[in-house]
Design a protein around this motif. Sequence first.
Motif: not given
Length: 266
Positions: A54-58, A7-25
């Motif tokens: 399909g994902g999450a944003t900051a 979850q920390q890795a996911i949060l860092e990815r969101v904060r750095s890029s602004g958003g993530v996709r479930v498929a990529d994670l």
Amino acid sequence: MLAQQRQQAILERVRSSGGVRVADLVRELGVSDMTIRRDLEVLAERGLLEKVHGGATAAGPGSTEEPGFAAKSARQQPEKEAIARQAARLVRPGTAIALSAGTTTWTLAHFVTDVPELTVITNSVRIADVFHRSPRADRTVVLTGGVRTPSDALVGPVAVAAIRGLHVDTLFLGVHGMSSRAGFTTPNLLEAETDRELVASAHRLVVPADHTKWGTVGISTIARLSEAHVVISDPGLPQEAREEISAQAGELVIAEPEQDRQVAGR
């Protein structure tokens, strides 16, 4: 990898890029789709991100989140400069103006340092410093006292007492956000009280605000949209916002950054 580490890795990815996709994670972390969705749910419940299809944003800013002056001054610089240039055209020699704290009003201050016989009321140390660095014998600057906020506004009872009883021709009001429902808002309760006193002191209210302010709502309302005589924004302002502001405020002016730069270069 433990759930907390993931979850920390996911949060860092969101904060750095602004958003993530479930498929990529799923691919990057080597876990199931259901596991990622469960992680996103946990993080969303804690208010650390926002789930989308399909994902999450900051996570968006909270109603009490107040960025510092340095952080805000780096945002939308071309737009703020264009807005400030347009606002400066409303300042006439021999008048009294008020500039509330803010990075757009601070930018505006630089464009009116040559206006003769000007009286300036401000609750911003940074704005007062702009005039201090460009002195004129025929100019008066009144800096209110008060408690300093993260955005370098002087607020509270001392500031309110200093403003009460004053009368200015025009107030240029810096705002944290604006919306049809909440009007012009700030994330700081004491700043809202101080700014409301500035609004009460002014014959004309001008709000210079770039397009990112639309839809942002701070915890406290300073004034309704209908109280503004002029709102100055930039071309990024959505059509729906233009319609709402035009319907409620006295006038909406769109300042073009490119056009302003060409004029400045003549």
